[in-house]
Structures are given as structure tokens and as C-alpha cells.
Enzyme design. Structure first.
Site, PDB file in Angstrom:
ATOM      1  N   ILE A   1      42.322  72.878  74.339  1.00  0.00           N
ATOM      2  CA  ILE A   1      43.119  71.722  73.902  1.00  0.00           C
ATOM      3  C   ILE A   1      44.464  71.788  74.618  1.00  0.00           C
ATOM      4  O   ILE A   1      45.141  72.815  74.570  1.00  0.00           O
ATOM      5  CB  ILE A   1      43.395  71.741  72.384  1.00  0.00           C
ATOM      6  CG1 ILE A   1      42.106  71.904  71.577  1.00  0.00           C
ATOM      7  CG2 ILE A   1      44.125  70.474  71.953  1.00  0.00           C
ATOM      8  CD1 ILE A   1      42.357  72.222  70.111  1.00  0.00           C
ATOM      9  N   HIS A   2      44.849  70.706  75.292  1.00  0.00           N
ATOM     10  CA  HIS A   2      46.163  70.728  75.941  1.00  0.00           C
ATOM     11  C   HIS A   2      46.807  69.348  76.077  1.00  0.00           C
ATOM     12  O   HIS A   2      48.009  69.241  76.287  1.00  0.00           O
ATOM     13  CB  HIS A   2      46.053  71.362  77.337  1.00  0.00           C
ATOM     14  CG  HIS A   2      45.525  70.418  78.381  1.00  0.00           C
ATOM     15  ND1 HIS A   2      44.194  70.098  78.484  1.00  0.00           N
ATOM     16  CD2 HIS A   2      46.168  69.712  79.356  1.00  0.00           C
ATOM     17  CE1 HIS A   2      44.027  69.248  79.475  1.00  0.00           C
ATOM     18  NE2 HIS A   2      45.190  68.983  80.017  1.00  0.00           N
ATOM     19  N   ARG A   3      46.032  68.273  75.995  1.00  0.00           N
ATOM     20  CA  ARG A   3      46.590  66.951  76.269  1.00  0.00           C
ATOM     21  C   ARG A   3      47.633  66.545  75.235  1.00  0.00           C
ATOM     22  O   ARG A   3      47.551  66.910  74.065  1.00  0.00           O
ATOM     23  CB  ARG A   3      45.474  65.899  76.321  1.00  0.00           C
ATOM     24  CG  ARG A   3      44.647  65.983  77.587  1.00  0.00           C
ATOM     25  CD  ARG A   3      43.663  64.838  77.673  1.00  0.00           C
ATOM     26  NE  ARG A   3      42.914  64.906  78.916  1.00  0.00           N
ATOM     27  CZ  ARG A   3      43.299  64.323  80.050  1.00  0.00           C
ATOM     28  NH1 ARG A   3      44.424  63.624  80.100  1.00  0.00           N
ATOM     29  NH2 ARG A   3      42.560  64.429  81.126  1.00  0.00           N
TER      30      ARG A   3
ATOM     31  N   ARG B   1      51.415  74.821  75.503  1.00  0.00           N
ATOM     32  CA  ARG B   1      51.856  73.706  74.665  1.00  0.00           C
ATOM     33  C   ARG B   1      51.238  73.796  73.268  1.00  0.00           C
ATOM     34  O   ARG B   1      51.911  73.617  72.261  1.00  0.00           O
ATOM     35  CB  ARG B   1      51.473  72.365  75.313  1.00  0.00           C
ATOM     36  CG  ARG B   1      51.908  71.143  74.475  1.00  0.00           C
ATOM     37  CD  ARG B   1      51.294  69.857  74.984  1.00  0.00           C
ATOM     38  NE  ARG B   1      51.837  69.492  76.280  1.00  0.00           N
ATOM     39  CZ  ARG B   1      51.103  69.097  77.314  1.00  0.00           C
ATOM     40  NH1 ARG B   1      49.800  69.016  77.210  1.00  0.00           N
ATOM     41  NH2 ARG B   1      51.672  68.780  78.460  1.00  0.00           N
TER      42      ARG B   1
ATOM     43  N   ASP C   1      39.441  68.816  75.827  1.00  0.00           N
ATOM     44  CA  ASP C   1      40.048  67.526  76.158  1.00  0.00           C
ATOM     45  C   ASP C   1      40.441  67.486  77.633  1.00  0.00           C
ATOM     46  O   ASP C   1      41.159  66.595  78.073  1.00  0.00           O
ATOM     47  CB  ASP C   1      41.246  67.217  75.249  1.00  0.00           C
ATOM     48  CG  ASP C   1      42.365  68.240  75.354  1.00  0.00           C
ATOM     49  OD1 ASP C   1      42.298  69.157  76.201  1.00  0.00           O
ATOM     50  OD2 ASP C   1      43.342  68.132  74.576  1.00  0.00           O
TER      51      ASP C   1
END
Length: 358
Positions: free
Chosen positions: A203-205, A236, A278
């Protein structure tokens, strides 16, 4: 030919590697600029080493920051570098803030630029990546599209640059690196995993890291699914978990690990039972690895991975994630779309070397 490549984030390093190899093989002068957008050692230095990339000629060291600061600083520093180097062409990669800054500076300085991975669209203009790729496409002289869908998007938008279907440069990186990864990586043993006995999560978006509810939904789904989940956590995401004090909500079957290198990531992708992500790059790598993919978004730029049955869109609602997992687990034998069988680095250099381009 003097070719300037500008990169700044992990996916761009992976895109650069096979193209850089082909540039050097053909005897062209290559200058690499790293903006420093990703500066974590696992997201930057290790990737360069694993991919056999030369040390960048320039590292601008921009680092993180708010959009205006980050892109503004990149523009300021890139302008100086490009004016000094005076390249014949600038190669611009992907859809990051580095992509946007490079497109603006090259256009203002009237230096020819080519956009690698042109024409991708998800249809959500509020998304930063969508804004960056649209700007880069409309400012570029040459557009190297990875898929027929991307070519059609460029035609529909009537871009003024010349568009070419060349395939995806990341496929060549995957093809070269996977056998090396199998021999070098010990990530499966290190994490005490069984082959096809775990889920891989990334997950990073921005849209998935803006509210704590998204993480809580994903955590709840993982808790109910019950299978062991490996989560190499993006800086993030790690920061958001800290800010929202969510670490005590992490389910017992979720293993958090620091960001992993490219070779370790490929081995995790190949050996997981299902991938939840994602990331656009991971969607493609899942297909190439033969691992079913669940995309934690409502849209994707990589329609071809959906069409061949290797990937589905589930968003970030708990029930949708669980249903997606049940639908995709155990699937295999995906057919590789023709556009992913093209040798993109060779096609790109063939086009760049043609007299009418430079």
C-alpha cells in the site's frame, strides 16, 4: 547521441535499468539524474545496485516535502543540469513528481523529450499520478506507449507528439532479474515463509494513505481471511500508522517488514498465493510471476491485466477484499498479453536512432 535520463522513485529505477543497458550497449552517451524523490536506502541505493545501474551522474537530493516545494526545487535544479549538459534528448519515466518537473523543464528549455510509459490513464484527474502523466504526455515530443489501450488514449487526446507502441520496459527488468533473484534472495527463509503459503500486501498511493479507515478496512479483511500476510511497508504508510496510532490494530497474521529490495520483492511476488496491492508495477509483476492479483483500487491503468484474468479491482472495503481473495486464490495459468512480449528497450532505441527523430 547524448541521452539524459531523469529518475527519482523506485518504479522509475526499474524502468530505467533495461533501457540504460541498451543505451550503453549501442555506444550512446548516457547521463543519469536522480532527483532524490525516494531517498530511503531500500527504495533507492539498493535498487540501483541490484539492477546493475551505474551511479547517477547527478543526485539532486530533493527529498520529501509538500508538492509545491518538491516540484519547485526539482525544476530549479533540473534546469541548471539540463542547461549544462545540453542533451540531444531527455528520457522521462512514469508518473511521479519527478516526471512532472522533468516534463516542464525540458519543454521550457526546448529540449526534445520522450515519455516512457506514455498514455496510461485511470480516468481520475484529481489523482496526482494522473495529473503528472497527462502533463508529461502533452509536453513530450515522443511518446512510448506500453499497451494498445495507452495508444488509444493518446489518439483520443490528440497529443502533438509522435506515439509508438513499444511494450513495457519493466517486463525486460523482470525477465532479467527474476533468475538472479531466485539465486540470491533468502527472503522466504528469513521470514520463515512457505511457498504459496502467504499473501503479499503493498500500500503506498496517496488515496489509500489519507484516512485511517482505509487501513482499518484492510486490516479487518486480513484478520478474517486468516492467511499469513507479508507487508513490506512503504515509508508513507509507516508514517500514517504512527500518526494515527494504528499499530495496535494490526492483526496477528500480518507481518510488517521494512521496504525490501527489488530481488527480494520478485521472490515474494512469485511465491505468494495472492498479491494485494495498489501499485501499477506490482500488478504487472504479479501477471508475469503467475500470481493472482487483487488491486486495492477502483480503477487501474493496466486494463490488460484485468482482461487476461490475472487481476481484479476490489477497492478498499472489507467485504470486497474478502470476496476478491476468495475469487482469486488458486488461480493460475494466465496468458500474457502480446504487448508484454515486445522487447521495449530495443524498440525504443531503434526509434530514437531513426534520422527523423533526432
Amino acid at each position: 547521441m547524448r541521452i539524459l535520463s531523469v529518475v527519482g522513485a523506485r518504479p522509475q529505477f526499474i524502468k530505467l535499468a533495461p533501457l540504460s543497458r541498451e543505451i550503453r550497449k549501442r555506444g550512446h552517451e548516457e547521463i543519469i539524474v536522480h532527483t532524490g524523490q525516494h531517498y530511503d536506502i531500500n527504495l533507492s541505493d539498493i535498487i540501483f545496485s541490484e539492477l546493475g545501474l551505474p551511479v547517477p551522474h547527478f543526485n539532486l537530493g530533493v527529498g520529501s516535502g509538500e508538492f509545491g516545494y518538491q516540484v519547485g526545487r526539482m525544476i530549479e535544479l533540473l534546469e541548471d543540469v539540463i542547461m549544462r549538459i545540453k542533451p540531444d534528448i531527455v528520457l522521462n519515466y512514469g508518473d511521479t513528481n519527478t516526471t512532472l518537473a522533468t516534463a516542464i523543464v525540458s519543454a521550457r528549455l526546448k529540449i526534445k523529450q520522450a515519455h516512457i510509459e506514455a498514455g496510461l490513464r485511470c480516468g481520475i484527474k484529481s489523482m496526482p499520478e494522473e495529473q503528472n502523466r497527462i502533463a508529461a504526455d502533452h509536453l513530450s515530443n515522443i511518446l512510448f506507449a506500453p499497451t494498445p489501450t495507452a495508444i488509444n488514449n493518446l489518439k483520443r487526446e490528440n497529443v502533438y507528439g509522435k506515439a509508438f507502441l513499444v511494450g513495457d520496459v519493466m517486463v525486460e527488468s523482470f525477465r532479467i532479474a527474476l533468475p538472479i533473484a531466485r539465486g540470491k534472495s533468502n527472503i522466504i527463509q528469513k521470514l520463515n515463509l512457505k511457498k504459496k503459503g502467504f499473501i503479499l500486501l503493498t500500500i503506498h498511493r496517496a488515496e489509500n494513505t489519507e484516512t485511517p479507515e482505509t487501513f482499518l478496512n484492510i486490516f479487518d479483511a486480513i484478520r478474517i481471511i486468516g492467511e499469513k500476510v507479508v507487508f513490506p511497508i512503504h515509508p508513507r504508510s509507516q508514517e500514517m500508522l504512527r500518526i494515527w496510532n494504528l499499530n495496535h490494530y494490526i492483526p496477528g497474521n500480518l507481518i510488517l517488514v521494512e521496504p525490501v529490495g527489488y530481488l527480494d520483492m520478485l521472490v515474494l511476488e512469485e511465491n505468494s498465493s495472492v498479491i494485494m496491492t495498489d501499485s501499477g508495477g506490482v500488478q504487472k509483476e504479479a501477471l508475469l510471476a503467475g500470481t493472482p492479483c487483487i488491486t486495492l483500487r477502483d480503477v487501474t491503468e493496466w486494463i490488460e491485466t484485468i482482461d487476461c484474468g490475472a487481476n481484479i479491482l476490489v477497492g478498499t472495503k472489507k467485504d470486497s477484499i474478502i470476496k476478491g481473495y476468495e475469487r482469486m486464490k488458486g488461480k493460475n495459468g494466465f496468458s500474457i498479453p502480446e504487448c508484454f512480449t515486445l522487447n521495449a528497450p530495443e524498440l525504443i532505441l531503434d526509434i530514437l536512432e531513426s534520422p527523423e527523430i533526432i
